[in-house]
Design an enzyme around this catalytic site. Structure first.
Site, PDB file in Angstrom:
ATOM      1  N   GLY A 179      35.840  33.976  48.852  1.00 49.02           N
ATOM      2  CA  GLY A 179      35.336  34.389  47.549  1.00 49.02           C
ATOM      3  C   GLY A 179      33.862  34.098  47.399  1.00 49.02           C
ATOM      4  N   PRO A 203      30.230  32.460  46.039  1.00 45.08           N
ATOM      5  CA  PRO A 203      29.846  31.057  45.830  1.00 45.08           C
ATOM      6  C   PRO A 203      30.125  30.617  44.400  1.00 45.08           C
ATOM      7  CG  PRO A 203      28.081  32.300  46.903  1.00 45.08           C
ATOM      8  CD  PRO A 203      29.087  33.292  46.455  1.00 45.08           C
ATOM      9  N   GLY A 204      30.538  29.361  44.260  1.00 42.86           N
ATOM     10  CA  GLY A 204      30.682  28.778  42.939  1.00 42.86           C
ATOM     11  C   GLY A 204      31.977  29.058  42.216  1.00 42.86           C
ATOM     12  N   LYS A 255      34.681  45.002  40.209  1.00 43.16           N
ATOM     13  CA  LYS A 255      33.888  46.078  39.614  1.00 43.16           C
ATOM     14  C   LYS A 255      34.176  46.224  38.121  1.00 43.16           C
ATOM     15  CE  LYS A 255      33.675  48.712  43.941  1.00 43.16           C
ATOM     16  NZ  LYS A 255      34.137  49.909  44.658  1.00 43.16           N
ATOM     17  N   SER A 287      32.116  54.012  47.948  1.00 40.81           N
ATOM     18  CA  SER A 287      32.643  53.990  46.585  1.00 40.81           C
ATOM     19  C   SER A 287      31.701  54.606  45.561  1.00 40.81           C
ATOM     20  CB  SER A 287      32.980  52.555  46.177  1.00 40.81           C
ATOM     21  OG  SER A 287      31.824  51.752  46.170  1.00 40.81           O
ATOM     22  N   GLY A 321      34.960  27.737  43.197  1.00 40.72           N
ATOM     23  CA  GLY A 321      35.864  26.597  43.312  1.00 40.72           C
ATOM     24  C   GLY A 321      36.626  26.502  44.608  1.00 40.72           C
ATOM     25  N   LYS A 322      36.106  27.078  45.689  1.00 40.29           N
ATOM     26  CA  LYS A 322      36.838  27.038  46.964  1.00 40.29           C
ATOM     27  C   LYS A 322      36.921  25.612  47.498  1.00 40.29           C
ATOM     28  CE  LYS A 322      34.068  29.979  48.953  1.00 40.29           C
ATOM     29  NZ  LYS A 322      33.178  30.292  47.823  1.00 40.29           N
ATOM     30  N   THR A 323      35.790  24.925  47.554  1.00 34.46           N
ATOM     31  CA  THR A 323      35.785  23.560  48.094  1.00 34.46           C
ATOM     32  C   THR A 323      36.572  22.607  47.204  1.00 34.46           C
ATOM     33  OG1 THR A 323      33.617  23.978  49.096  1.00 34.46           O
ATOM     34  CG2 THR A 323      34.299  21.691  48.875  1.00 34.46           C
TER      35      THR A 323
END
Length: 792
Positions: free
Chosen positions: A361, A363-364, A727, A684, A366-368
């Site tokens: 996903g 950055p920022g 989108k 697209s 909440g992956k970590t």
């Protein structure tokens, strides 16, 4: 043939011409040498030679310091060479490995290329016949072998074999000249000597001078060794005395006793224990002053400090896990449910081979922190291994102990830091790795992440198997495209989309404001940020999929307030929307709605980026011309083809649209996609491009409250695209009220947040006629007459 234009616009080389690359040293026929391409012209020359399978001619510069030598500053005699390999070095500079083939003399230069091109003739080797040449050949070989024996360091075996197995006098002369320590002009003199007897004599004379130096060096080294004999004798006696003391049990070093006890108590497998004892005996025989002593001791310390055993893990409480996930993260319900399923499987089958989760996903989002929450829920330590920018396999597997300063790889170092073999290890930014000249780290990760292989992971430094099967691996990435297929196949990908404006406000109220209050030494009683201020902050001061920039802006607000309290202010502070501009300055995010213009030829598209969705304006205009299609805005190949398809579709529907067919022959159509400095690609934007063209040619405006996405076909079908959720969220954030989407993407509607669906009207398209009906503003009167008036 004088050169033609290739498909990509580059001029091809004439058949009788060669590419010339200036070099600072002489390359001889039959010898393989690496060359650094330190000029753009040299890079272009090597690439075109590779592309067209032309050999290179390597020619010595007369002035090796010249930054960009021309034909006048090059020698006429060079070496025709084949390019064996083209690589990029660790410093980013391109390198080529070339093998000399034969001598080449330049007759004339060919102009019109961004690099040096010339015509000339190959110089064949003269016949090697006669007793005189044979005698010189044998003498030169004996000289070369003697020189190799006198070298201070043992020469490579391949070089000795090459000298002994030289098939001809010419090959031997060139080989010896290539490795002689001569100045470039002296080597060029040998290269230009075609006569074989003269060449053998020159090389033999140069080698004779080198032999004299080597003989003197050898004699000096021998005398030095004799003078060191007494010192070596003393060292040997001390070592013997230490050995006698060890036999008698006297003077044993306390450090060795501690290491021996640590080895026995570390819980290592028997194979590792045997290796550790062997190294301990080696350490006991080594003097403390020796450099090897520190290397062996460090190795043993690594072995005994690793967590070889697995402590009994606490059972996983799923209710507690849900509480932790809800406490640490807002929203992400599907992601949390998948994590709960993962933990449930871990609870029911602790020894099972659970899948490796890969959070993908922007950055920022909440992956970590999701990985940290998983570690909290499992009551295990959390360690993070950053893989961004790693391009050396040794970063994963470690360096062999033969190298100075060798250490284990990042995986083993993280295990030692965690202190437990069943830790939760996050492989952060796994998509940012790249292959280098020292191997591919992603290939090394294949063993780490494979449950069938990681039970006996062998780090190059440890050189013993270590069981990684109890480690819970979690990976993070911003995009999947750069992750190699075999590595991606070992992981279960979980997509994390960007947050909506409402979710960002909730996250700010629940987490970010509280965290920044603590960071700046303030309390909730001292400062309050109104919800309306947070909404303005999100809409006008940040544009991101995550919340990092939002947290930074909140921190700026609170630091401003902290200054007031530090100066003696005591009254509570309330920050509203009107307070933002005096503190943060004017808004940095333009209102996308205000950027739209209700004029024909402009349509609003939607795009997906690694950091979330974006709206995209498609601008079209026409000028008198001859029917050309002009595309600008750094469009990729796929997007250019979409524009061609859109124009062909409009041409085929010209009569139905009321467009005069001759208009296409009398006008140039220009399509531009701002911002021009940002590369764009993908199919697209096909619907938006088609609508912009129809709007331009029919003089009907596209509705300013409408955005659209979808691929278009020549038959007018609207085809599905990806990134629908991102989108649609971007459209809602930009103030759009209606979104046109491919009907074949209707299954993606459930992924769109409920609050976004409530604010937007979603219109599903089967064909381009649906888009025309829903997207164009209705006009009074006959469209064909309007078009004729516009054309006139």
């Amino acid at each position: 043939m004088n050169g033609e234009q290739s498909a990509n616009g580059a001029r091809t080389l004439p058949d009788d011409a060669v590419v010339v690359v200036p070099v600072s040293n002489v390359i001889f026929p039959g010898v393989v040498f690496p060359i650094v391409l330190d000029r753009p012209s040299a890079v272009a020359a090597a690439q075109q030679a590779l592309r067209e399978q032309h050999p290179l001619v390597l020619v010595l510069q007369q002035d090796v310091q010249a930054p960009d030598p021309g034909p006048q500053s090059l020698h006429r005699m060079g070496t025709l060479a084949n390019v064996l390999r083209y690589v990029t070095g660790p410093d980013g500079a391109p390198h080529v490995a070339c093998q000399g083939v034969e001598r080449f003399e330049i007759d004339e230069w060919v102009e019109g290329f961004p690099f040096l091109v010339a015509r000339g003739r190959r110089i064949p080797e003269p016949e090697a016949e006669g007793a005189a040449i044979e005698a010189r050949f044998l003498h030169l070989r004996s000289q070369a072998l003697e020189a190799l024996q006198l070298l201070p360091q043992s020469p490579p075996g391949e070089l000795v074999a090459a000298v002994e197995g030289a098939s001809s006098p010419a090959a031997l002369a060139d080989l010896v000249a290539a490795y002689l320590d001569l100045q470039p002009p002296e080597k060029q003199q040998i290269l230009e000597t075609i006569d074989l007897e003269a060449r053998l004599d020159k090389v033999s004379a140069f080698l004779a001078q080198r032999l004299e130096v080597l003989r003197l060096t050898s004699e000096i080294a021998q005398r030095t060794r004799q003078s060191l004999g007494e010192r070596q004798r003393e060292t040997l006696l001390r070592e013997q005395m230490a050995a006698i003391q060890r036999e008698l049990g006297e003077g044993e070093r306390e450090e060795l006793v501690e290491l021996e006890a640590a080895i026995e108590n570390a819980g290592m497998p028997e194979e590792v224990v045997q290796q550790a004892r062997k190294e301990l005996r080696r350490l006991a025989r080594t003097p403390e002053a020796a450099a090897e002593y520190g290397m062996v001791r460090t190795y043993l310390e690594w072995l005994v400090e690793l967590p070889w055993g697995v402590p009994e893990a606490a059972p996983i409480d799923l209710a507690e896990a849900r509480r932790i996930l809800d406490e640490d993260h807002f929203g992400l319900e599907k992601i949390k449910q998948r994590i709960i399923e993962h933990l449930a499987v871990r609870r029911l089958a602790p020894e099972g081979k659970a899948p490796i989760l890969c959070f993908v996903g922007p950055p920022g989002v909440g992956k970590t922190s999701l990985g940290q929450s998983i570690a909290r829920a499992m009551h295990r330590p959390f360690v993070r291994v950053s893989l961004g920018g790693v391009h050396d396999e040794s970063e994963i597997r470690g360096h062999r102990r033969t190298y100075v300063g060798a250490l284990p790889g990042n995986i083993i170092q993280a295990i030692r830091k965690a202190g437990r073999r069943d830790c939760v290890m996050m492989l952060d930014e796994i998509d940012k790795m790249s292959a280098g000249i020292h191997g591919d780290p992603s290939a090394a990760l294949l063993e780490v992440l494979d449950p069938e292989q990681n039970v006996a992971f062998r780090d190059n430094y440890l050189a013993v198997p270590f069981d990684l099967s109890r480690v819970v691996f979690i990976a993070t990435a911003n995009m999947l495209d750069t992750i190699p297929g075999p590595l991606r196949d070992r992981m279960e990908v979980i997509q994390l989309s960007g947050y909506t404006a409402g979710e960002k406000r909730q996250i700010a109220e629940r987490y970010l404001v509280r965290r920044q209050l603590e960071a700046n030494g303030l309390t909730a009683e001292q400062v309050q940020i109104e919800p309306a201020a947070l909404e303005t902050l999100i809409a006008r001061y940040t544009r991101e999929a995550g919340v990092r920039s939002l947290e930074r802006e909140i921190g700026r607000l609170l630091r401003h307030v902290a200054v007031r309290f530090a100066e003696g202010h005591t009254e509570p502070v309330r920050i509203g929307p009107t307070n933002l501009e005096p503190i943060l300055g004017p808004p940095r995010v333009e209102n996308e709605v205000a950027m739209r213009t209700s004029v024909p030829g402009v349509a609003t598209g939607l795009a997906w980026t690694p950091v979330g969705g974006e709206i995209l304006f498609i601008e079209a205009t026409r000028t008198p011309g001859d029917g050309r299609l002009i595309l600008t805005g750094q469009l990729g190949e796929v997007m250019r083809e979409s524009a061609q398809t859109a124009l062909s579709l409009v041409k085929s529907r010209a009569e139905a649209l009321g467009v005069t067919p001759s208009l296409f022959k009398e006008s140039d159509i220009h399509i531009h996609v701002p911002a021009g400095a940002t590369p764009k690609d993908g199919p697209s934007a096909g619907v938006a491009m088609t609508m912009a063209l129809i709007s331009l040619l029919t003089d009907r405006t596209v509705r300013s409250d409408t955005a659209m996405t979808g691929e278009i076909s020549l038959r007018g079908l609207v085809l599905p695209v990806g990134g629908i959720k991102e989108k649609v969220v971007a459209a809602a954030t930009a103030g759009v009220r209606r979104v046109l989407l491919p009907a074949r993407n209707r299954a993606d509607e459930r992924d769109i947040p409920e609050e976004t669906r409530q604010t937007l009207e979603l219109i599903w398209l089967e064909r381009i006629e649906d888009a025309i009906e829903a997207g164009l503003d209705p006009r009074r009167g006959d469209v064909r007459q309007t078009q004729v008036r516009a054309a006139s």
